[in-house]
Structures are given as structure tokens and as C-alpha cells.
Scaffold this active site. Structure first.
Site, mmCIF file in Angstrom:
data_model
loop_
_atom_site.group_PDB
_atom_site.id
_atom_site.type_symbol
_atom_site.label_atom_id
_atom_site.label_comp_id
_atom_site.label_asym_id
_atom_site.label_seq_id
_atom_site.Cartn_x
_atom_site.Cartn_y
_atom_site.Cartn_z
ATOM 1 N N ASP A 28 11.920 1.455 0.243
ATOM 2 C CA ASP A 28 10.621 1.216 0.877
ATOM 3 C C ASP A 28 9.604 2.119 0.179
ATOM 4 O O ASP A 28 9.972 3.027 -0.560
ATOM 5 C CB ASP A 28 10.709 1.579 2.371
ATOM 6 C CG ASP A 28 9.395 1.349 3.101
ATOM 7 O OD1 ASP A 28 8.893 0.227 3.039
ATOM 8 O OD2 ASP A 28 8.862 2.298 3.702
ATOM 9 N N TYR A 60 2.264 0.765 -0.540
ATOM 10 C CA TYR A 60 2.297 -0.415 -1.395
ATOM 11 C C TYR A 60 1.302 -1.487 -0.907
ATOM 12 O O TYR A 60 0.897 -2.343 -1.673
ATOM 13 C CB TYR A 60 3.700 -1.033 -1.403
ATOM 14 C CG TYR A 60 4.730 -0.306 -2.238
ATOM 15 C CD1 TYR A 60 4.426 0.872 -2.924
ATOM 16 C CD2 TYR A 60 6.022 -0.812 -2.355
ATOM 17 C CE1 TYR A 60 5.389 1.514 -3.687
ATOM 18 C CE2 TYR A 60 6.983 -0.182 -3.120
ATOM 19 C CZ TYR A 60 6.662 0.984 -3.788
ATOM 20 O OH TYR A 60 7.632 1.615 -4.546
ATOM 21 N N GLY A 61 0.950 -1.420 0.359
ATOM 22 C CA GLY A 61 0.194 -2.507 0.998
ATOM 23 C C GLY A 61 -1.142 -2.828 0.366
ATOM 24 O O GLY A 61 -1.647 -3.942 0.511
ATOM 25 N N ASN A 92 7.854 -4.902 3.381
ATOM 26 C CA ASN A 92 7.395 -6.294 3.398
ATOM 27 C C ASN A 92 6.573 -6.622 2.159
ATOM 28 O O ASN A 92 6.690 -7.705 1.596
ATOM 29 C CB ASN A 92 6.544 -6.554 4.644
ATOM 30 C CG ASN A 92 7.364 -6.615 5.909
ATOM 31 O OD1 ASN A 92 7.615 -7.688 6.433
ATOM 32 N ND2 ASN A 92 7.818 -5.470 6.407
ATOM 33 N N THR A 93 5.720 -5.675 1.715
ATOM 34 C CA THR A 93 4.876 -5.934 0.553
ATOM 35 C C THR A 93 5.735 -6.085 -0.703
ATOM 36 O O THR A 93 5.503 -6.988 -1.518
ATOM 37 C CB THR A 93 3.852 -4.798 0.370
ATOM 38 O OG1 THR A 93 3.206 -4.549 1.620
ATOM 39 C CG2 THR A 93 2.809 -5.173 -0.656
ATOM 40 N N GLU A 170 1.389 6.646 10.787
ATOM 41 C CA GLU A 170 1.838 7.819 10.019
ATOM 42 C C GLU A 170 1.188 9.106 10.531
ATOM 43 O O GLU A 170 1.735 10.188 10.363
ATOM 44 C CB GLU A 170 1.535 7.620 8.532
ATOM 45 C CG GLU A 170 2.270 6.414 7.980
ATOM 46 C CD GLU A 170 2.891 6.641 6.617
ATOM 47 O OE1 GLU A 170 2.380 7.484 5.869
ATOM 48 O OE2 GLU A 170 3.884 5.959 6.318
ATOM 49 N N CYS A 202 5.422 -5.667 8.698
ATOM 50 C CA CYS A 202 5.307 -4.363 8.040
ATOM 51 C C CYS A 202 6.259 -3.426 8.759
ATOM 52 O O CYS A 202 6.360 -3.469 9.992
ATOM 53 C CB CYS A 202 3.863 -3.845 8.116
ATOM 54 S SG CYS A 202 3.679 -2.147 7.532
ATOM 55 N N THR A 203 6.954 -2.601 8.001
ATOM 56 C CA THR A 203 8.000 -1.746 8.594
ATOM 57 C C THR A 203 7.478 -0.820 9.688
ATOM 58 O O THR A 203 8.253 -0.331 10.498
ATOM 59 C CB THR A 203 8.646 -0.851 7.517
ATOM 60 O OG1 THR A 203 7.608 -0.195 6.792
ATOM 61 C CG2 THR A 203 9.498 -1.666 6.577
ATOM 62 N N HIS A 204 6.170 -0.547 9.676
ATOM 63 C CA HIS A 204 5.628 0.376 10.670
ATOM 64 C C HIS A 204 5.388 -0.294 12.028
ATOM 65 O O HIS A 204 5.288 0.381 13.041
ATOM 66 C CB HIS A 204 4.291 0.954 10.192
ATOM 67 C CG HIS A 204 4.434 1.954 9.094
ATOM 68 N ND1 HIS A 204 4.943 1.620 7.863
ATOM 69 C CD2 HIS A 204 4.123 3.271 9.034
ATOM 70 C CE1 HIS A 204 4.936 2.708 7.090
ATOM 71 N NE2 HIS A 204 4.447 3.706 7.767
#
Lengths: 283, 283
Positions: A28, A60-61, A92-93, A170, A202-204
Site C-alpha cells: 500500500d 498515491y491518490g 485502491n489507487t 491520518e 480507499c483503504t482508509h
């Protein structure tokens, strides 16, 4: 094609039918992919894991497909050299931009989150209204939209980029009025539309599950593509006879390209558990 | 030492007393450093400029000193190969972490924002209360705090990291209730303390000048270190006879490591002017 290629699988299957101790590689842009590690611990508890977080180049987004693909190839090469049997693209990106390239370049199975996430929505609501939230990159790549058209051609899809949600999470602001106001603003296009399902692209975002439910109503089916990818990984490992046998819990090793201390601190919140040693590997 | 080294200057001074057409190099993690370009256009309108925005690896504010120094060296090498006569480190985080290394490695004058920003505060309020706002990296490096102790040992200093302000500005939310709520939260430690001056220790913050004034009161002296660095650059160029002569307006060339389109779109807002061609240079 989303998946790993039947012929390739069959070949490897013949090579190795016994218990397979090789680790699973997960990567990631940073800490977000730890939600996938958490799912791995639950769904495939016996497997060893090598996790890589690209802390030097996150996020990365907002980056281009070329940049994200280049970063992903570097990391996948590193994981391959560490002897992994499979690579899970938790981001995801990176899944949206780099999965095809990774699958062509590596003989290992490489799984992303887009296909499994879209499939879960399509199976639940083949003719429904499916919402997607993600980073700018994921939404603009149209990867979820294309996958949904493939798996659920009768569905209606609406995708919205939510760039501020990652920095808010974050910063540790998972709750509270600021994050709620920002999320309400982003989700505005879904309010009147009343989606049946929402893909948390998105992982978040799985950490904001409660907030999404509060804003859109509890009827909306919230899908975590990372969890779906892990379920798909389990099927593949089982089919290939690659599951590590025995009752021993797997070991997880953490690597980052920068800031191991920050990764440990922030990562603990994503993992719901303290992180021990974190190794530094610069590119 | 903050500055460029007297002996080095004198040597170059002797080499070149006439008008010097070489461009000034400016770099930043992304678009933020364009506030420095804006100051250059105003204060040194005749100079040619080469700007580099490290869009592939931004932001710097959350990265380690080692990573930021490595990125800065790569960019400074690129600028040197492009024939610049001076390098301005527009990014506060890069100034905080990498300036010393850059000054040792390059024979060119290399200026950062920390020294000029701290000096401006020290001259105005040598025994005052001086606030600093910046990224996590800038604040944790304690660079502004150390510079202020040097230039104004009688001052009291309080520094606060404001990580969410950069993504908020980059999302275009310069005004509005969300950014104001976030900013009020971050500036809380300054409310009772009543600072005389506030150093805007990140290239994005000059765009929030109005908001800072509104929250802390208009009496507080708001310092833009980028502007102070440009004034210092002007003194050096004048002293060394390096100012480009003539009335022609300088040309500005833009380079980025990723996303030229995004840079053009977002950068226009920082520059107050449309950006034309943007060149891509990957590392």
C-alpha cells in the site's frame, strides 16, 4: 481480466500441492493497507505476511497512473525477491492503475481490490444503484465504474472523489464535527439518489464506516473491497493447495520506504494492535 | 550558518561583474513554492526562473529528514545541470532538513526560508512572543526555533504543526467554515498567549493570511518567509553583480516530476496567473 489467470494457476497448482510456507505479499502507499492485514489475520490466520508501506512517496491518490505504476512495480519486485507466493495490492489507487501491468510482469498471482469490490456490489444488487467513494486517482481512472459495468451491466453507478478523508483519518480525526462536515459535503450527490450499496474505495474508509452509515442511512450496504480481496485470496490459495497447513498463527513482517516510527504509531490504529519491529527499505 | 558564505560569494563576484543571464532555480514539493515565484516576479522581475515541483513525491511535510534531503539533492542536481546561478529552497520542510547539506554540496549560493523568516521576526520583535506554524516536519525539526534563539535570544517562541492546512488549501478550500474550524483548532495554543508575530512556516499558508488575521487579531505581524528569502536573494545578486540587466521581464520555466496538468490547474491559483507549458522530468 480481473483475477489471476486459470492456466497459470493450474500450472503452479501441479508444482505444489503440499502446505506452502511462503508468505503473502501485501503493499500500500502507507498505513491504509493494514486494514487488509487485519482481514488476512481474521480470514487466513495461518499465513505469513510481508507488508510494504511506501511512506516515502505517499499518498498515491493524487499521483498519475504512470507514477503509481512505477512505484508499484518497484515494490512488487522487492516482494518477489522476498519469496512471496502471491501479491495483494491493498491500495485502491494502485489496483486501479497498476494491476494489469503487475499481472503481466509477474508469474505470481497478483490480486487487486477493484474486481472483488465491484463483484460484491454486483452480486448483492445486480440492477441496483451503486455508489463508489475513493481518491481522485481511483475515481478518475473509472476502474470501479468499468468493473461494475462488466459484473452488473444493469446497475447504475455514481462515483465521487473524497480527497480530504485520507488526511483527516491520518490526523486521527475519525470522529468529530470537522470530518462529519467534510464527509457530508462529499456524499451530497448520494443523498437524493439513495444508493443500495456504497463501495468504500480507499483503504482508509473502512475506518469511517460508522460515519458513512450515519450520513447515508443504515440500509445502505457498505462494501470493503480489501476484505473481499482477502476472501478471493483464500479461494485461490485453497484451490492451489497453497494454504499454509497447521494451527500456528502466521508471522507478519512490516517494511516501509520511510518513517518507520510514524508507521508504527499510526499503523497501530489501523491494525487495532501494536506493531513491533518495522524495517526500512529505501528505493 | 544561514546564508551563502562570504568567501564563496567574493570569489564568484570577481568572476562575473557584468549582467548575468543565468536563471534562478526554485524548488518545492509541489505547487506551494509558486508563492515564491510570485514574490520573485514582484521583487526581481528581470530574472529568468526555473521552477521544479516534486509532484511525484509530495508532500514533504510528513516525510523524514533523510527522505526530504535525498529528494532535495536530486532536484538541486537537476537545477545545476540546467545552469542556474542560485538555488532557492521554497519549501519550508526542505529548508529545515536539507539546507545545510545542499550548501555543503554545491558551489552555488543556496538559500532557504528558515533564516530569512526568523530574522524578520527577530528584527521586529527581538524580545517578543513569536509564533510559528508549519508542517509536522518543519516544526519537529525545530529549525525555526533554533534560528530564533540565534537571532532573538530574548524572544519567546511557540511552534505548532498544522498538517491538515495543506490538503485543505490544495482542495481549494481557502475559505469557509471547515478550514476556519480546523485553523481555530490548531491556533488554540496561541489564543491566550497573544503572539506579537506569526511566522507562516509553509508555502501554502500565505494563502490563508486573511484567516490567520481573523483568528489571531489584526495586530499580529504575519511573516511570509518566502518573501523574505527573495529579498535576501536580491541583496546577494546585487552584491555579486549577478542581477540580470535590462528592462525585459524574465522568463519562467516550470518542471514537475509528475502530473503537469494538475500542477497547471492548481498552480494558477497560487500564482494568481495562468501557467503555460509545464515540462515533465521524472527521477
Amino acid at each position: 481480466m480481473v483475477g489471476t489467470g486459470g492456466a497459470k494457476l493450474l500450472r503452479i497448482q501441479k508444482m505444489n500441492r503440499s502446505s506452502d510456507r511462503r508468505p503473502i505479499g501485501v503493499f500500500d502507499s502507507g498505513v491504509g493497507g493494514l486494514t487488509v492485514v487485519r482481514a488476512l489475520w481474521r480470514i487466513l490466520p495461518g499465513q505469513d505476511i510481508i507488508y510494504f508501506g511506501d511512506m516515502a512517496r505517499l499518498p498515491y491518490g493524487s499521483k498519475s497512473g504512470e507514477a503509481v505504476t512505477r512505484f508499484s512495480l518497484e515494490i512488487a519486485n522487492f516482494l518477489r525477491r522476498r519469496g512471496v507466493k502471491m501479491i495483494l495490492v491493498a491500495c485502491n489507487t494502485a489496483s486501479a492503475y497498476a494491476l494489469g501491468t503487475l499481472q503481466r510482469r509477474f508469474r505470481l498471482p497478483v490480486l487487486g481490490v477493484i474486481g472483488p469490490g465491484a463483484k460484491a456490489a454486483a452480486q448483492a444488487y445486480p440492477r441496483g444503484r451503486i455508489g463508489v467513494v475513493g481518491t481522485s486517482g481511483t475515481v478518475h481512472s473509472r476502474s470501479f465504474q468499468k468493473a461494475l459495468r462488466r459484473y452488473a451491466s444493469g446497475s447504475k453507478v455514481r462515483a465521487v472523489a473524497c480527497p480530504l478523508l485520507v488526511p483527516l483519518v491520518e490526523e486521527g480525526w475519525w470522529r468529530g464535527p470537522v470530518t462529519e462536515t467534510v464527509a457530508r459535503g462529499y456524499l451530497q450527490p448520494f443523498r437524493g439518489w439513495r444508493p443500495d450499496a456504497l463501495i468504500l474505495g480507499c483503504t482508509h474508509y473502512p475506518l469511517l464506516r460508522g460515519l458513512f452509515g450515519k450520513i447515508l442511512g443504515r440500509r445502505v450496504f457498505l462494501i470493503d473491497p480489501g476484505e473481499r480481496m482477502v476472501q478471493r485470496a483464500r479461494e485461490i490459495l485453497k484451490g492451489a493447495g497453497w494454504k499454509r497447513a497447521g494451527r500456528r498463527r502466521g508471522r507478519t513482517q512490516f517494511y516501509v520506504s520511510d518513517n518507520p516510527e510514524q508507521f508504527r504509531r499510526l499503523g497501530g490504529r489501523f491494525l487495532g494492535k501494536k506493531i513491533g519491529k518495522v524495517y526500512l527499505k529505501r528505493f
